[in-house]
Design an enzyme around this catalytic site. Structure first.
Site, mmCIF file in Angstrom:
data_model
loop_
_atom_site.group_PDB
_atom_site.id
_atom_site.type_symbol
_atom_site.label_atom_id
_atom_site.label_comp_id
_atom_site.label_asym_id
_atom_site.label_seq_id
_atom_site.Cartn_x
_atom_site.Cartn_y
_atom_site.Cartn_z
ATOM 1 N N SER A 1 0.836 -1.201 0.000
ATOM 2 C CA SER A 1 0.000 0.000 0.000
ATOM 3 C C SER A 1 0.877 1.260 0.000
ATOM 4 O O SER A 1 1.753 1.401 -0.857
ATOM 5 C CB SER A 1 -0.921 -0.057 1.214
ATOM 6 O OG SER A 1 -1.888 0.939 1.149
ATOM 7 N N ASP B 1 -8.869 -6.349 -4.410
ATOM 8 C CA ASP B 1 -8.481 -5.055 -3.847
ATOM 9 C C ASP B 1 -9.153 -3.958 -4.670
ATOM 10 O O ASP B 1 -8.745 -3.678 -5.789
ATOM 11 C CB ASP B 1 -6.955 -4.926 -3.902
ATOM 12 C CG ASP B 1 -6.455 -3.638 -3.268
ATOM 13 O OD1 ASP B 1 -7.282 -2.760 -2.935
ATOM 14 O OD2 ASP B 1 -5.226 -3.505 -3.106
ATOM 15 N N HIS C 1 -8.023 -5.081 -0.064
ATOM 16 C CA HIS C 1 -6.724 -4.416 0.095
ATOM 17 C C HIS C 1 -5.909 -5.021 1.242
ATOM 18 O O HIS C 1 -4.689 -5.131 1.165
ATOM 19 C CB HIS C 1 -6.976 -2.926 0.339
ATOM 20 C CG HIS C 1 -5.737 -2.093 0.330
ATOM 21 N ND1 HIS C 1 -4.918 -2.012 -0.763
ATOM 22 C CD2 HIS C 1 -5.173 -1.309 1.286
ATOM 23 C CE1 HIS C 1 -3.900 -1.191 -0.486
ATOM 24 N NE2 HIS C 1 -4.031 -0.776 0.749
#
Lengths: 198, 385
Positions: B160, B325, B358
């Site tokens: 991320s 995601d 995610h």
């Protein structure tokens, strides 16, 4: 995709012979990366493999082959025009749903395309059909009901396909048991290796 | 990042101790400000080898810290945030690699940030602490590497926002890392991503306890804002399917009460996550980290061309995305892959079919972990003498 994942398939040497040393290559449906590894060792090529299967992607990482996980049926959007010397599709053409599209994509992305496929016109295949059954052999190892090969063709079919679309065939090697066949290739050849350009 | 499991010490780096590095050379920030004097808190696991070639920097995402693996002696329940990935025999194997986790500038876990006392005023910087960017963090991390005598990392890795740092490293310091491992990333935030961040920020900024960021001086904490900010964030970390699986429409008390109490399990979960977060995280830090996310856009200086932005990259790059995601879609990772391919970079891309959204980058997934392990095996072979 045909189940032949041995250390060296008969078409590998023919592919190696037909490419320039140090070329930049994209290997579509690269499996565990054996061909790219072989070409790196024998022809000092650079490049990438494209593969959909998780296990094969892992095998590529293990063997040091750069691999892009992607579904060929989606096209080659990640790759820019003419960014490779050769785009190789070995023993996968016959399993593609959208045959014409992938051939066009190969020519967009590469300066030349190389395909290899089992020749359905090989006499042993014809014989099995004459006997009333779909061919099963080393190159066509699947039974009709579980085969991924949905677009099998003969040497003559592929040449007609290219001719009708203005795709220029620049090289052809037809093999049986690893040896080149020069006489009646559509009948006596087991495996075809074509190089073509736009 | 729920982490309630009892810690298995057999495959753990064990008890770890944070360290502090002090820097006195001024650090120019992208936003124009200058940090004259700052400290970075970090942890290390494993042993740096003789030629200093086995160091791996692990960059943290939004709410995490330098505490990447193992446990602290005084807080044995607080396992590092990526402990399933890092440790002896784990994908990033600390018996081979020297791993560094660092709390980024502007953070609230000991590194210089809004909670730190400003030496000029003798008070916490609070709302006056400058906005920091991914590039600023990377520059600070590079100075920490200097101090530790590491000229080249074997790899810089993150998920991320952490992945954005790993990518920025490959752009800014191409010779200082052999590999960049970019997981669940995007080359910049979409308008939707920024929108979610803005809702989170507004929740904090409009909390009456926020006091323009100087709540510490007022002995207040904008907890309500932080709670809502975290709740919004959490919605984006999970896939729709994962939420349906975990909570569905389940009611806490079996039947509707026609009130505004927590009735649905998902409400209870979000409130729990919000409360937990508001107890330990700093609102000013949260504001700055979401801003760092929003501003990250390496292509911007190159007329929008990511290919041009990634031209300096010399590292091998492993890009991993997760199919569910929706915060950073696999398509966004493919943009990075495409730009790297344009530069003929040594790129590997894997798209993991995982149901978790995610958050998948933090979770155990055999295919994902095997792939990272295989990649590090390759890195290990590369640096082996």
């Amino acid at each position: 995709m045909t189940g032949l994942n041995g250390s060296q398939r008969p078409d590998f040497a023919a592919i190696a012979q037909s490419i320039k040393r140090g070329a930049h290559i994209l290997d579509l449906g690269c499996g565990d990366g054996t061909l790219l590894k072989y070409l790196q060792q024998t022809r000092s090529v650079t490049g990438y493999g494209v593969e959909i299967d998780d296990g094969n992607v892992l095998a590529c990482v293990n063997s040091g082959v750069y691999v892009i996980q992607s579904d060929l049926e989606r096209g080659l959007a990640e790759f820019a025009d003419h960014s490779f010397d050769y785009v190789v599709l070995s023993q996968t053409l016959q399993a593609m749903r959208n045959t014409e599209r992938i051939v066009r994509e190969m020519l967009r992305v590469g300066r030349a395309g190389i395909v290899t496929f089992p020749n359905f016109g090989y006499w042993k295949n014809r014989l099995q059909i004459l006997r009333g059954h779909m061919p099963v052999s080393e190159n066509l190892p699947f039974e009709w009901f579980d085969t991924p090969n949905i677009h099998l063709c003969t040497v003559a079919d592929f040449e007609k396909f290219c001719g009708e679309r203005g795709i220029r065939i620049v090289g052809r090697t037809v093999l049986t048991d690893g040896r080149t066949v020069n006489v009646l290739p559509n009948l006596l050849g087991e495996l075809a290796v074509y190089q073509f350009g736009g | 990042m729920a982490n309630g499991k009892t810690h298995d010490l057999t495959k753990s780096v064990g008890i770890v101790k944070p360290q502090t590095a002090r820097f006195t050379a001024p650090l120019p920030l992208r936003g124009g400000a200058m940090l004259h004097d700052y400290e970075l808190v970090y942890e290390t696991y494993g042993t740096l080898n003789a030629d200093r070639s086995n160091a791996v920097l692990v960059c943290h995402a939004l709410n995490a810290s330098h505490h990447v693996a193992g446990i602290h002696a005084d807080d044995p329940d607080h396992t590092g945030w990526w402990d399933n990935m890092i440790g002896p025999g784990k994908p990033l194997d600390t018996s081979r690699f020297f791993v560094i986790g660092v709390n980024n500038l502007g953070g609230c876990h000991g590194t210089t940030g809004p909670l730190s006392i400003n030496p000029d005023t003798g008070r916490p910087g609070g709302g006056d602490f400058p906005v920091v960017t991914v590039e600023d963090w990377v520059d600070a991390q590079a100075r920490l590497a200097d101090q530790l005598g590491i000229t080249q990392f074997a790899a810089v890795m993150g998920g991320s926002l952490g992945a954005m740092q790993a990518l920025a490293w490959a752009i800014r310091y191409p010779q200082r890392l052999r590999h960049s491992i970019v997981i669940a990333c995007a080359p910049n935030l979409s308008a939707q991503n920024i929108a979610f961040n803005e809702v989170a920020r507004q929740a904090i900024l409009t909390d009456p306890d926020f006091h323009d960021g100087n709540y510490q001086v007022q002995h207040a904490v904008p907890k309500r804002g932080l709670r809502v900010a975290r709740m919004v964030g959490h919605i984006t970390y999970l896939s729709d399917d994962e939420m349906a699986n975990k909570f569905g429409r389940q009611l806490k008390h079996g039947k509707p009460g026609y009130s505004f109490d927590t009735e649905f399990e998902i409400e209870s979960y979000l409130r729990h996550q919000g409360n937990k977060f508001a107890d330990y995280f700093d609102a000013n830090t949260y504001l700055r980290i979401t801003k760092a996310l929003d501003y990250f856009d390496p292509a911007l200086e190159h007329g929008g061309s990511l290919s041009q932005a990634l031209q300096p990259v010399a590292a091998g790059v492993l890009v991993i995305s997760f199919t569910t995601d929706w915060r950073f879609l696999p398509e966004r990772s493919r943009e990075i892959v495409r730009a790297l391919l344009d530069n003929r970079a040594r790129v590997t891309y894997a798209e993991i079919d995982a149901p978790h959204g995610h958050d998948a980058f933090l979770l155990d997934d055999v295919r994902y972990h095997r792939l990272v392990a295989a990649y590090f095996e390759r890195v290990h072979r590369e640096i082996a003498p």
